[in-house]
Design an enzyme around this catalytic site. Structure first.
Site, PDB file in Angstrom:
ATOM      1  N   GLY A  62      -0.497   0.473  -1.452  1.00 37.65           N
ATOM      2  CA  GLY A  62      -0.938   1.260  -0.306  1.00 37.65           C
ATOM      3  C   GLY A  62      -0.690   0.490   0.979  1.00 37.65           C
TER       4      GLY A  62
ATOM      5  N   GLN B 139      -1.836  -1.967   9.673  1.00 40.29           N
ATOM      6  CA  GLN B 139      -1.346  -3.196   9.029  1.00 40.29           C
ATOM      7  C   GLN B 139       0.059  -3.575   9.513  1.00 40.29           C
ATOM      8  OE1 GLN B 139      -2.648  -1.773   4.907  1.00 40.29           O
ATOM      9  NE2 GLN B 139      -2.948  -3.981   4.761  1.00 40.29           N
TER      10      GLN B 139
ATOM     11  N   CYS C 134      -5.435  -7.200  -0.722  1.00 37.50           N
ATOM     12  CA  CYS C 134      -5.033  -6.610   0.559  1.00 37.50           C
ATOM     13  C   CYS C 134      -3.801  -7.343   1.053  1.00 37.50           C
ATOM     14  CB  CYS C 134      -6.169  -6.736   1.579  1.00 37.50           C
ATOM     15  SG  CYS C 134      -5.798  -5.992   3.173  1.00 37.50           S
ATOM     16  N   LEU C 135      -2.795  -6.573   1.474  1.00 37.27           N
ATOM     17  CA  LEU C 135      -1.557  -7.198   1.949  1.00 37.27           C
ATOM     18  C   LEU C 135      -1.796  -7.973   3.245  1.00 37.27           C
ATOM     19  CD1 LEU C 135       0.942  -4.279   1.148  1.00 37.27           C
ATOM     20  CD2 LEU C 135       0.494  -6.354  -0.195  1.00 37.27           C
TER      21      LEU C 135
ATOM     22  N   HIS D 205     -10.068   2.114   0.380  1.00 35.23           N
ATOM     23  CA  HIS D 205      -9.566   0.867   0.995  1.00 35.23           C
ATOM     24  C   HIS D 205      -8.693   1.194   2.213  1.00 35.23           C
ATOM     25  CE1 HIS D 205      -7.826  -3.367   0.439  1.00 35.23           C
ATOM     26  NE2 HIS D 205      -6.973  -2.815   1.286  1.00 35.23           N
ATOM     27  N   GLU D 206      -7.796   2.190   2.049  1.00 33.44           N
ATOM     28  CA  GLU D 206      -6.863   2.527   3.148  1.00 33.44           C
ATOM     29  C   GLU D 206      -7.581   3.251   4.290  1.00 33.44           C
ATOM     30  OE1 GLU D 206      -4.170   1.023   3.083  1.00 33.44           O
ATOM     31  OE2 GLU D 206      -4.132   0.513   0.960  1.00 33.44           O
TER      32      GLU D 206
ATOM     33  N   HIS E 134      -9.205   0.808   6.388  1.00 31.28           N
ATOM     34  CA  HIS E 134      -8.265   0.187   7.348  1.00 31.28           C
ATOM     35  C   HIS E 134      -8.145   1.035   8.622  1.00 31.28           C
ATOM     36  CE1 HIS E 134      -6.481  -3.388   5.598  1.00 31.28           C
ATOM     37  NE2 HIS E 134      -6.115  -2.781   4.488  1.00 31.28           N
TER      38      HIS E 134
HETATM   39  O1  K1U Z   1      -3.951  -1.873   1.952  1.00 32.61           O
HETATM   40  C1  K1U Z   1      -3.436  -2.839   1.419  1.00 32.61           C
HETATM   41  O2  K1U Z   1      -3.575  -3.960   1.879  1.00 32.61           O
HETATM   42  C2  K1U Z   1      -2.645  -2.652   0.150  1.00 32.61           C
HETATM   43  C3  K1U Z   1      -3.426  -3.013  -1.105  1.00 32.61           C
HETATM   44  C4  K1U Z   1      -4.068  -1.747  -1.661  1.00 32.61           C
HETATM   45  C5  K1U Z   1      -5.154  -1.926  -2.683  1.00 32.61           C
HETATM   46  C6  K1U Z   1      -5.019  -2.737  -3.783  1.00 32.61           C
HETATM   47  C7  K1U Z   1      -6.035  -2.845  -4.727  1.00 32.61           C
HETATM   48  C8  K1U Z   1      -7.179  -2.122  -4.564  1.00 32.61           C
HETATM   49  C9  K1U Z   1      -7.327  -1.331  -3.459  1.00 32.61           C
HETATM   50  C10 K1U Z   1      -6.311  -1.204  -2.518  1.00 32.61           C
HETATM   51  C11 K1U Z   1      -2.425  -3.622  -2.096  1.00 32.61           C
HETATM   52  O3  K1U Z   1      -1.491  -3.003  -2.469  1.00 32.61           O
HETATM   53  S1  K1U Z   1      -2.718  -5.244  -2.642  1.00 32.61           S
HETATM   54  C12 K1U Z   1      -1.405  -5.521  -3.811  1.00 32.61           C
HETATM   55  C13 K1U Z   1      -1.600  -4.832  -5.119  1.00 32.61           C
HETATM   56  O4  K1U Z   1      -2.664  -4.352  -5.414  1.00 32.61           O
HETATM   57  C14 K1U Z   1      -0.473  -4.710  -6.065  1.00 32.61           C
HETATM   58  C15 K1U Z   1       0.737  -5.336  -5.838  1.00 32.61           C
HETATM   59  C16 K1U Z   1       1.771  -5.192  -6.759  1.00 32.61           C
HETATM   60  C17 K1U Z   1       1.612  -4.451  -7.882  1.00 32.61           C
HETATM   61  C18 K1U Z   1       0.408  -3.834  -8.128  1.00 32.61           C
HETATM   62  C19 K1U Z   1      -0.628  -3.953  -7.211  1.00 32.61           C
HETATM   63 ZN    ZN Z   2      -5.684  -3.729   2.721  1.00 35.32          ZN
END
Ligand code: K1U
Ligand code: ZN
Length: 179
Positions: free
Chosen positions: A46, A51, A94-95, A136-137, A140
């Site tokens: 997401g 971001q 979270c990225l 989560h999004e 944000h």
């Molecule tokens: O919003 C963001 O920072 C993105 C975040 C979203 C998220 C992840 C987990 C729970 C709630 C919301 C991410 O994508 S973190 C990376 C991640 O979860 C992932 C990366 C590669 C493969 C699978 C998952």
């Molecule tokens: Zn995030």
């Protein structure tokens, strides 16, 4: 389509409340394309506009598994209109806070209203990872980070770590090149 830079903690812009999208025009469509390119490149599941430094209520998501076809989804002006009293705990990342993962308790089910890229209004009910990721999004878009849902002790520790890393990176960047 371009991969944009993802803002990292402690960037203050991550705390801004994003503005609703008034008109879905070519600029919004280009932003969405760039957000997908950025999310897939990271990789993540997401991404919210803020971001990548754009304070507009735009969210992209793809919860497809590695061996499945991609399932890109766009949520514009997304709002939670109902949340279950029952909560469950999922590990979140979270990225904007790379390599930090923590368990977060959130409502198990949510109802969300949003516009798609054609401006069509939708209401959906979500559970599981979809509900977690939507919350989560949407957080944000309201300037809220998942670390706001964990203990103050853990939050302060992660903020301190990222602030220190940002200061060190800034110092290195400003160091004059030796002759
Ligand atoms: O919003 C963001 O920072 C993105 C975040 C979203 C998220 C992840 C987990 C729970 C709630 C919301 C991410 O994508 S973190 C990376 C991640 O979860 C992932 C990366 C590669 C493969 C699978 C998952
Ligand atoms: Zn995030």
């Amino acid at each position: 389509m371009a991969v944009r830079e993802i803002l990292k903690l402690p960037d203050k812009r991550l705390r801004l409340a994003s503005e609703p999208v008034k008109r879905i025009d070519a600029g919004i469509r280009a932003l969405v394309d760039d957000m997908f390119a950025t999310m897939y490149d990271a990789p993540g599941i997401g991404l919210a506009g803020i971001q990548v430094g754009v304070a507009k209520r735009v969210v992209v998501m793809d919860l497809s598994k590695k061996d499945e076809a991609q399932k890109p989804r766009v949520f514009i002006n997304a709002e939670i209109i109902w949340a279950s009293a029952e909560k469950s705990t999922h590990e979140e990342g979270c990225l904007s806070i790379p390599e930090f993962y923590e368990e977060v308790a959130r409502p198990v089910q949510v109802k969300v209203k949003y516009l798609d890229l054609d401006g069509k209004a939708h209401e959906i009910e979500a559970g599981g990872l979809f509900a977690t990721c939507l919350q989560h999004e949407i957080d944000h878009t309201n300037g809220i980070l998942f670390i706001d849902h964990i203990s103050k002790l853990k939050r302060d520790r992660v903020i301190k770590k990222f602030t220190k890393a940002a200061k060190a990176a800034n110092k290195t960047a400003k160091k004059p090149v030796e002759a």
